[in-house]
Motif scaffolding. Structure first.
Motif, PDB file in Angstrom:
ATOM      1  N   ARG A   1       0.991  -1.089  -0.213  1.00  0.00           N
ATOM      2  CA  ARG A   1       0.081   0.092  -0.193  1.00  0.00           C
ATOM      3  C   ARG A   1       0.870   1.200  -0.060  1.00  0.00           C
ATOM      4  NH1 ARG A   1      -3.909  -1.447   4.800  1.00  0.00           N
ATOM      5  NH2 ARG A   1      -4.658   0.703   4.331  1.00  0.00           N
ATOM      6  N   THR A   2       1.813   1.212  -0.924  1.00  0.00           N
ATOM      7  CA  THR A   2       2.755   2.115  -0.920  1.00  0.00           C
ATOM      8  C   THR A   2       2.339   3.693  -1.073  1.00  0.00           C
ATOM      9  OG1 THR A   2       3.933   0.349  -2.060  1.00  0.00           O
ATOM     10  CG2 THR A   2       5.176   2.399  -2.028  1.00  0.00           C
ATOM     11  N   GLU A   3       1.340   3.905  -1.796  1.00  0.00           N
ATOM     12  CA  GLU A   3       0.959   5.343  -2.299  1.00  0.00           C
ATOM     13  C   GLU A   3       0.431   5.779  -0.721  1.00  0.00           C
ATOM     14  OE1 GLU A   3       0.509   8.960  -3.338  1.00  0.00           O
ATOM     15  OE2 GLU A   3       1.184   7.368  -4.821  1.00  0.00           O
ATOM     16  N   GLU A   4      -0.474   4.963  -0.007  1.00  0.00           N
ATOM     17  CA  GLU A   4      -0.733   5.454   1.112  1.00  0.00           C
ATOM     18  C   GLU A   4       0.659   5.586   2.042  1.00  0.00           C
ATOM     19  OE1 GLU A   4      -4.111   3.334   3.146  1.00  0.00           O
ATOM     20  OE2 GLU A   4      -3.753   2.077   1.215  1.00  0.00           O
ATOM     21  N   ALA A   5       1.358   4.683   2.150  1.00  0.00           N
ATOM     22  CA  ALA A   5       2.614   4.745   2.854  1.00  0.00           C
ATOM     23  C   ALA A   5       3.367   6.359   2.596  1.00  0.00           C
ATOM     24  CB  ALA A   5       3.423   3.718   2.701  1.00  0.00           C
ATOM     25  N   ARG A   6       3.609   6.556   1.393  1.00  0.00           N
ATOM     26  CA  ARG A   6       4.086   7.783   0.638  1.00  0.00           C
ATOM     27  C   ARG A   6       3.442   8.855   1.232  1.00  0.00           C
ATOM     28  NH1 ARG A   6       4.374  11.711  -3.624  1.00  0.00           N
ATOM     29  NH2 ARG A   6       2.322  11.035  -4.243  1.00  0.00           N
ATOM     30  N   THR A   7       2.254   9.013   1.228  1.00  0.00           N
ATOM     31  CA  THR A   7       1.414  10.268   1.732  1.00  0.00           C
ATOM     32  C   THR A   7       1.702  10.356   3.318  1.00  0.00           C
ATOM     33  OG1 THR A   7      -0.351   9.829   0.130  1.00  0.00           O
ATOM     34  CG2 THR A   7      -0.722  11.162   2.114  1.00  0.00           C
ATOM     35  N   ARG A   8       1.651   9.264   3.989  1.00  0.00           N
ATOM     36  CA  ARG A   8       1.942   9.424   5.496  1.00  0.00           C
ATOM     37  C   ARG A   8       3.465   9.920   5.866  1.00  0.00           C
ATOM     38  NH1 ARG A   8      -1.543   5.095   9.004  1.00  0.00           N
ATOM     39  NH2 ARG A   8      -3.526   5.302   7.843  1.00  0.00           N
ATOM     40  N   LEU A   9       4.345   9.036   4.872  1.00  0.00           N
ATOM     41  CA  LEU A   9       5.792   9.698   5.129  1.00  0.00           C
ATOM     42  C   LEU A   9       6.209  11.114   4.680  1.00  0.00           C
ATOM     43  CD1 LEU A   9       7.192   6.383   3.751  1.00  0.00           C
ATOM     44  CD2 LEU A   9       7.631   7.281   6.112  1.00  0.00           C
ATOM     45  N   LEU A  10       5.325  11.346   3.731  1.00  0.00           N
ATOM     46  CA  LEU A  10       5.621  13.003   3.284  1.00  0.00           C
ATOM     47  C   LEU A  10       5.055  13.933   4.361  1.00  0.00           C
ATOM     48  CD1 LEU A  10       4.472  13.008  -0.322  1.00  0.00           C
ATOM     49  CD2 LEU A  10       6.798  13.696   0.546  1.00  0.00           C
ATOM     50  N   SER A  11       4.077  13.706   5.024  1.00  0.00           N
ATOM     51  CA  SER A  11       3.428  14.288   6.127  1.00  0.00           C
ATOM     52  C   SER A  11       4.425  14.159   7.287  1.00  0.00           C
ATOM     53  CB  SER A  11       2.077  13.663   6.622  1.00  0.00           C
ATOM     54  OG  SER A  11       1.703  14.294   7.812  1.00  0.00           O
ATOM     55  N   LEU A  12       4.832  12.902   7.646  1.00  0.00           N
ATOM     56  CA  LEU A  12       6.023  12.910   8.786  1.00  0.00           C
ATOM     57  C   LEU A  12       7.198  13.646   8.495  1.00  0.00           C
ATOM     58  CD1 LEU A  12       5.843   9.119   9.841  1.00  0.00           C
ATOM     59  CD2 LEU A  12       5.518  11.217  11.254  1.00  0.00           C
ATOM     60  N   SER A  13       7.755  13.835   7.100  1.00  0.00           N
ATOM     61  CA  SER A  13       8.800  14.616   6.699  1.00  0.00           C
ATOM     62  C   SER A  13       8.628  15.942   6.960  1.00  0.00           C
ATOM     63  CB  SER A  13       9.071  14.101   5.126  1.00  0.00           C
ATOM     64  OG  SER A  13       9.574  12.938   5.031  1.00  0.00           O
ATOM     65  N   GLU A  14       7.273  16.222   6.615  1.00  0.00           N
ATOM     66  CA  GLU A  14       7.259  17.758   6.880  1.00  0.00           C
ATOM     67  C   GLU A  14       7.509  18.278   8.531  1.00  0.00           C
ATOM     68  OE1 GLU A  14       3.496  19.039   5.247  1.00  0.00           O
ATOM     69  OE2 GLU A  14       4.241  18.312   3.146  1.00  0.00           O
ATOM     70  N   ARG A  15       6.785  17.166   9.186  1.00  0.00           N
ATOM     71  CA  ARG A  15       7.031  17.193  10.519  1.00  0.00           C
ATOM     72  C   ARG A  15       8.026  17.211  11.403  1.00  0.00           C
ATOM     73  NH1 ARG A  15       1.609  13.840  11.964  1.00  0.00           N
ATOM     74  NH2 ARG A  15       1.964  14.250  14.248  1.00  0.00           N
ATOM     75  N   PHE A  16       9.192  16.225  10.894  1.00  0.00           N
ATOM     76  CA  PHE A  16      10.447  15.922  11.120  1.00  0.00           C
ATOM     77  C   PHE A  16      11.436  15.967   9.882  1.00  0.00           C
ATOM     78  CE2 PHE A  16       7.209  13.375  13.659  1.00  0.00           C
ATOM     79  CZ  PHE A  16       7.705  13.927  14.987  1.00  0.00           C
TER      80      PHE A  16
END
Length: 166
Positions: free
Chosen positions: A22-37
């Motif tokens: 479910r890589t697209e979902e993972a990418r979306t979450r990781l982009l959000s995390l990247s912005e926060r951290f």
């Protein structure tokens, strides 16, 4: 405010999504995390990996570079060097690929994948002789094929000098 525990659990969830294809979902979450951290090397590495899995190599590069500028576990550093080197190669950035993969092969000399990808990048830069030497050495060191093992000494000899005739 996101706590360290939140970061850890959110990252684990994103990795689980990627692992479950479910890589697209993972990418979306990781982009959000990247912005926060933004300075978190592990998040940057996982974000790069998700982009790579989706064929978004150009978008993966800055995340790989950020990850490698930070502190990673040895396993993640090895993966990031391989991922970035391979990604540079796919993008036609062959000199960058050779430089990155040489660094990886020097830091992790036991890793056959790094040496294999380095040999491909060397081919792309016109250094086919050195690339072939790397592959022959790897073959001699790691093959379970009985006939390769039988000729291991000869393969190692020719890996040193491919122009030798005896």
């Amino acid at each position: 405010m996101t706590t360290l525990n939140d970061r850890t659990s959110l990252l684990a969830e994103a990795i689980a999504l990627r692992t479950a294809d479910r890589t697209e979902e993972a990418r979306t979450r990781l982009l959000s995390l990247s912005e926060r951290f933004p300075a978190d090397a592990e998040i940057a590495y996982q974000t790069a990996w998700a982009h790579d899995r989706l064929g978004l190599e150009a978008e993966a590069v800055p995340f790989y570079e950020s990850a490698l500028a930070g502190t990673l576990t040895p396993a993640d550093r090895k993966g990031a060097l391989l991922g970035l080197g391979s990604t540079y190669r796919i993008l036609g950035r062959y000199e960058d690929a050779v430089r990155t993969l040489r660094t990886g092969a020097a830091e992790f000399p036991e890793d056959g994948a790094l040496r294999t990808f380095l040999s491909m990048a060397l081919f792309n830069t016109g250094e086919a002789h050195e690339g072939m030497r790397l592959l022959l050495r790897l073959l001699a060191e790691t093959s379970d094929d009985a006939s390769v093992r039988q000729y291991r000494a000869a393969i190692e000899y020719y890996a040193k000098d491919l122009t030798a005739t005896e």
